[in-house]
Every structure is written in C-alpha cells, then in structure tokens.
Scaffold this motif. Structure first.
Motif, PDB file in Angstrom:
ATOM      1  N   HIS A   4       0.830  -1.208   0.000  1.00  0.00           N
ATOM      2  CA  HIS A   4       0.000   0.000   0.000  1.00  0.00           C
ATOM      3  C   HIS A   4       0.861   1.252   0.000  1.00  0.00           C
ATOM      4  O   HIS A   4       0.531   2.235  -0.655  1.00  0.00           O
ATOM      5  CB  HIS A   4      -0.953   0.017   1.196  1.00  0.00           C
ATOM      6  CG  HIS A   4      -1.874  -1.148   1.226  1.00  0.00           C
ATOM      7  ND1 HIS A   4      -2.655  -1.507   0.157  1.00  0.00           N
ATOM      8  CD2 HIS A   4      -2.140  -2.052   2.195  1.00  0.00           C
ATOM      9  CE1 HIS A   4      -3.380  -2.577   0.469  1.00  0.00           C
ATOM     10  NE2 HIS A   4      -3.071  -2.921   1.697  1.00  0.00           N
ATOM     11  N   ILE A   7       2.128   1.909  -3.484  1.00  0.00           N
ATOM     12  CA  ILE A   7       1.058   2.429  -4.338  1.00  0.00           C
ATOM     13  C   ILE A   7       0.822   3.909  -4.048  1.00  0.00           C
ATOM     14  O   ILE A   7       0.706   4.720  -4.974  1.00  0.00           O
ATOM     15  CB  ILE A   7      -0.232   1.611  -4.134  1.00  0.00           C
ATOM     16  CG1 ILE A   7      -0.039   0.197  -4.680  1.00  0.00           C
ATOM     17  CG2 ILE A   7      -1.423   2.296  -4.806  1.00  0.00           C
ATOM     18  CD1 ILE A   7      -1.122  -0.773  -4.278  1.00  0.00           C
ATOM     19  N   SER A  11       1.320   7.720  -6.378  1.00  0.00           N
ATOM     20  CA  SER A  11       0.136   8.523  -6.668  1.00  0.00           C
ATOM     21  C   SER A  11       0.420  10.005  -6.417  1.00  0.00           C
ATOM     22  O   SER A  11       0.606  10.423  -5.278  1.00  0.00           O
ATOM     23  CB  SER A  11      -1.035   8.070  -5.785  1.00  0.00           C
ATOM     24  OG  SER A  11      -2.097   9.005  -5.883  1.00  0.00           O
TER      25      SER A  11
END
Length: 89
Positions: A4, A7, A11
């Motif tokens: 996570h 990710i 972003s």
C-alpha cells in the motif's frame, strides 16, 4: 504498510494530499513503512521521525516506526511519553 505504501508513493494525488495537509497544519500520523513515505514526501528540514518503536511528535507529524501488532492493541503499543496519552489521541 507493505504494498500500500508503494502504491501511495506513486500517486501524485496522494503525495499532494500529504503535502497540503502539512501546509494547512493538519495532524499527520504514520506507522511502519509509511514513516519513510511521509519523510520523503514532506522533505522539510527540522522534522523528526521515528526510526524504531519510539513515538515521535514533530510539528504535528506523529510517527512510530515499529509497531508490534501482537501486543494488547495499537493504542497500548503507541503510547506517547510526553503530552498525549497515546498515538491515537
């Protein structure tokens, strides 16, 4: 933690959100692998970050590098020594 964090790091919106939160004096909390993410994203001189199981509160950025998920609970694990009763408070 885990994938996570990778990710979120990729972003642009998430990175912008973290920076905006800090710029607007919002409290930010990070544990485990997310501590390095916040450290890299903010990149502000003078901010201190946890590098172990000690909870560090620096300019409203509260971090705990190591979290023992097997203890009696997150609240008990992340006790702040000084001003607050716990990481969550």
């Amino acid at each position: 933690g885990g994938t996570h964090v990778d990710i979120i790091r990729k972003s642009g919106r998430a990175v912008h959100w973290i920076r905006e939160a800090f710029g607007h004096l919002k409290a930010i909390g990070a544990t485990g692998e997310a501590v390095e993410l916040v450290k890299d994203v903010l990149n502000v001189d003078g901010l201190e970050f946890s590098d172990g199981n000690k909870v560090v509160d620096s300019y409203g950025v509260v971090t705990a590098g190591a979290v023992d998920a097997q203890s009696s609970g997150v609240k008990e694990t992340l006790q702040i020594v000084e001003d607050g009763d716990s990481f969550l408070e």
